[in-house]
Design a protein around this motif. Structure first.
Motif, PDB file in Angstrom:
ATOM      1  N   SER A 186       0.952  -1.333  -0.240  1.00  0.00           N
ATOM      2  CA  SER A 186      -0.838  -0.150  -0.291  1.00  0.00           C
ATOM      3  C   SER A 186       1.135   1.163  -0.211  1.00  0.00           C
ATOM      4  O   SER A 186       0.299   1.927  -0.359  1.00  0.00           O
ATOM      5  N   GLN A 202       1.722   1.896  -3.410  1.00  0.00           N
ATOM      6  CA  GLN A 202       0.492   2.948  -4.611  1.00  0.00           C
ATOM      7  C   GLN A 202       0.641   3.011  -4.310  1.00  0.00           C
ATOM      8  O   GLN A 202      -0.104   4.374  -4.431  1.00  0.00           O
ATOM      9  N   THR A 237      -8.261  -3.734  -8.204  1.00  0.00           N
ATOM     10  CA  THR A 237      -7.059  -2.931  -7.502  1.00  0.00           C
ATOM     11  C   THR A 237      -6.293  -2.451  -8.776  1.00  0.00           C
ATOM     12  O   THR A 237      -6.021  -1.300  -9.580  1.00  0.00           O
ATOM     13  N   ALA A 259      -4.530   4.165  -2.223  1.00  0.00           N
ATOM     14  CA  ALA A 259      -4.313   3.447  -1.443  1.00  0.00           C
ATOM     15  C   ALA A 259      -3.586   3.714   0.026  1.00  0.00           C
ATOM     16  O   ALA A 259      -3.308   3.228   1.041  1.00  0.00           O
ATOM     17  N   THR A 289      -6.442   2.153   2.411  1.00  0.00           N
ATOM     18  CA  THR A 289      -5.643   1.353   2.541  1.00  0.00           C
ATOM     19  C   THR A 289      -4.983   0.951   3.587  1.00  0.00           C
ATOM     20  O   THR A 289      -5.432   0.110   4.429  1.00  0.00           O
ATOM     21  N   GLY A 297     -10.940   2.424  -0.913  1.00  0.00           N
ATOM     22  CA  GLY A 297      -9.010   2.042  -0.837  1.00  0.00           C
ATOM     23  C   GLY A 297      -9.716   1.328   0.929  1.00  0.00           C
ATOM     24  O   GLY A 297      -8.460  -0.099   1.154  1.00  0.00           O
ATOM     25  N   GLY A 310      -8.234  -3.251   1.273  1.00  0.00           N
ATOM     26  CA  GLY A 310      -7.673  -3.308   2.204  1.00  0.00           C
ATOM     27  C   GLY A 310      -7.815  -4.728   2.959  1.00  0.00           C
ATOM     28  O   GLY A 310      -6.856  -5.308   3.419  1.00  0.00           O
TER      29      GLY A 310
END
Length: 423
Positions: free
Chosen positions: A144, A147, A231, A260, A263, A314, A318
């Motif tokens: 994450s 990202q 994603t 992200a 997440t 997000g 996650g």
């Protein structure tokens, strides 16, 4: 007799750091590849094909790599993965045609697969069963973080002004190769000696079909596939949506990074959420809500509305990856856990091949927002499968030692049959 191979968690911190840089390079390169393809004259269908090729080589390599890891060490796959990621990024930056861009994107995907199989197997092998949800959650924070930073960096480097997209997207890809190389600094002494040796020879005898028939494994694989496709297509297609709606690349990068960041927030509070509602309910609820939000991206919303949707999306996305890892690891036979994780990644890559190609076709026919409706349906299906088969399957344990029996105590002579039923 468990040897005590877990003296501390420094190895996990180093693994998270290495994964953050490797994933950051990939997350920076994926939108940069899309923008470079656009500068080379690609349409929506071509973007979908290039995104699918990223997953094509890994689709065939995952299970052999998992078998190899079941029989030996995990750590050697990590530097190999970093080299392939860096090479794929750099070569994509110099590609002058769409076929070449697709090929180097595939090399990048193979490198990412090598790194992830090695890293996930390391977490499974060096974590006690009670620590797996937490350790997989922390491990995926590395993804994450990558990202979060990668798309922002790509958005800052890529510019559409004065026909600069070809040059700036190439620069972003070369910088992503350098980011991948930083991973090497955290890969020292990451695998403990006592967990590095080859496991029992029986690992060779666990057939793939038997692993796939184990309760919990199919559900874990499908949930992971749906979440990763969401994603992945979000990363590849939000730039295309941005182009059609007049959203600048820098803003698209910020939107992807916001997803992200949400997440990361989700994974930091995952342990209390699990205690509150349990794995099955958490997995299914977040997949359902994520599916509805994915479909909502197809609506013509302002940038602030997209930001709100992507933040909540997000957070929901996650949950899926770390819990699907734990579900698969705990459900699979102990001697074939790396192979089970590789099968999960094979499912991911199969989704990454089929979903972008399907998304490209749908986008070409129904518009650039239509693939998000497809993703919504996929996540809603994952929510239903999680309820039926599996969010909590891993909690029942794998074949060897399922833990507390779900039924009332049975006479000792009948216990083996009762324990085989959930598996």
């Amino acid at each position: 007799m468990p040897p005590e191979p877990r003296p501390g968690r420094g190895w996990l911190l180093r693994l998270v750091i290495a994964f953050a840089f490797a994933q950051g390079a990939v997350s920076m390169a994926r939108p940069a590849v899309s923008y470079r393809a656009l500068s080379l004259g690609a349409d929506e269908r071509a973007i979908g094909v290039i995104a699918g090729v990223y997953a094509l080589l890994p689709l065939f390599a995952a299970v052999p790599l998992g078998r190899r890891t079941d029989h030996g060490r995990c750590a050697p796959l990590l530097p190999v993965g970093v080299v392939l990621i860096g090479g794929g990024c750099a070569l994509s930056g110099t590609a002058g045609s769409l076929p070449a861009l697709a090929a180097w994107s595939g090399l990048m995907g193979l490198g990412h697969l090598c790194f992830v199989i090695g890293a996930q197997s390391l977490v499974a092998r060096q974590s006690a069963p009670a620590e797996q949800d937490r350790n997989f959650g922390h491990f995926t924070i590395g993804a994450s973080l990558g990202q979060l930073v990668g798309p922002i960096a790509a958005g800052c480097l890529i510019s559409e002004r004065d026909g600069a997209m070809a040059r700036t997207s190439a620069l972003a890809l070369l910088v992503s190769a350098a980011v991948a190389a930083v991973s090497f600094t955290s890969l020292w002494r990451i695998e403990h000696r006592r967990t590095a040796g080859p496991p029992r020879k029986s690992a060779e005898k666990v057939p793939v079909g038997s692993i796939l028939r184990t309760k919990g494994v199919p559900a874990g694989i499908f949930v992971s596939l749906a979440v990763l496709c969401a994603t992945d297509i979000l990363t590849a297609y939000l730039p295309v949506v941005g182009e059609h709606r007049g959203i600048a690349p820098a803003t698209v990068g910020l939107l992807l990074s916001l997803r992200a960041a949400a997440t990361i927030a989700c994974r930091l509070v995952m342990t209390p959420m699990l205690r509150a509602v349990g794995r099955t309910a958490l997995l299914s609820t977040t997949c359902l809500l994520g599916g509805l939000l994915c479909a909502a991206i197809a609506l013509p919303a302002p940038v602030w509305g997209l930001a709100v949707m992507l933040a909540v999306l997000g957070f929901c996305l996650g949950v899926g990856q770390p819990l699907s890892m734990t579900t698969v690891v705990q459900a699979a036979p102990e001697a074939a856990r790396s192979t089970a994780l590789a099968l999960r990644l094979t499912g991911n890559r199969l989704g990454q091949v089929a979903a972008p190609a399907s998304a490209g076709l749908i986008a070409g026919v129904a518009g650039t927002a239509a693939p998000f409706v497809m993703l919504g349906a996929l996540l809603v299906g994952a929510a239903g499968l999680g309820l039926r088969g599996g969010g909590g399957a891993g909690a029942a344990g794998a074949d060897p030692a399922p833990g507390p029996a779900p039924e009332a105590p049975a006479p000792r002579t009948e216990r083996p049959r009762a324990e085989r039923d959930p598996a």
